[in-house]
Design a protein around this motif. Structure first.
Motif, short mmCIF file in Angstrom:
data_model
loop_
_atom_site.label_atom_id
_atom_site.label_comp_id
_atom_site.label_asym_id
_atom_site.label_seq_id
_atom_site.Cartn_x
_atom_site.Cartn_y
_atom_site.Cartn_z
N TYR A 13 0.90 -1.31 0.16
CA TYR A 13 0.40 0.03 -0.03
C TYR A 13 0.96 0.89 0.21
N ARG A 14 2.13 1.20 1.00
CA ARG A 14 2.99 2.54 1.01
C ARG A 14 3.83 2.95 -0.87
N LEU A 63 0.08 4.88 -0.98
CA LEU A 63 -0.68 5.56 -0.10
C LEU A 63 -0.52 6.25 1.08
N ALA A 64 -0.67 6.78 2.53
CA ALA A 64 -0.25 7.57 3.23
C ALA A 64 -0.26 6.38 4.64
N GLN A 65 -0.32 6.59 5.44
CA GLN A 65 0.06 5.60 6.69
C GLN A 65 -1.32 5.81 6.85
N TRP A 66 -2.04 7.56 7.35
CA TRP A 66 -3.09 7.25 7.83
C TRP A 66 -4.43 6.17 6.69
N GLN A 67 -3.97 6.55 5.53
CA GLN A 67 -5.34 5.90 4.83
C GLN A 67 -5.10 4.05 4.35
N VAL A 68 -3.76 3.89 4.66
CA VAL A 68 -3.75 2.48 5.04
C VAL A 68 -4.10 2.16 6.38
N GLN A 77 -7.02 3.48 7.39
CA GLN A 77 -8.02 3.74 7.68
C GLN A 77 -8.30 1.47 6.85
N LEU A 78 -7.72 1.81 5.82
CA LEU A 78 -8.57 0.96 4.73
C LEU A 78 -8.09 -0.93 5.29
N GLU A 104 -3.22 4.18 13.19
CA GLU A 104 -2.20 4.80 11.92
C GLU A 104 -0.57 4.35 13.29
#
Length: 71
Positions: free
Chosen positions: A18-19, A23-28, A30-31, A36
């Motif tokens: 993901y990174r 994707l940012a850590q906060w997005q990962v 959430q997924l 975070e």
């Protein structure tokens, strides 16, 4: 738990993918429905495992002796 013949856990691989995809850590987080800070911990552990594996390979390839493995 580490998978056989792998230096990374499945979760570490997932987070790094993901990174890598931007994707940012906060997005990962959430997924994957985690915090975070949990993503940060997983990412740091994965990077540490990769660094240690690289150091091990560097040491192995710089050794002057030949190694033989019999099965």
């Amino acid at each position: 738990m580490l998978k056989k013949n792998s230096i990374l856990t499945n979760r570490q691989k997932e987070v790094l993918r993901y990174r890598r995809d931007g994707l940012a850590q906060w997005q990962v987080a959430q997924l994957l429905n985690v915090s975070e800070s949990a993503i940060s911990v997983v990412e740091r552990a994965a990077k540490k495992n990769i660094r240690l594996a690289k150091k091990t390979l560097d040491a192995f390839y710089t050794m002057d002796a030949r190694f033989f493995c019999t099965i």
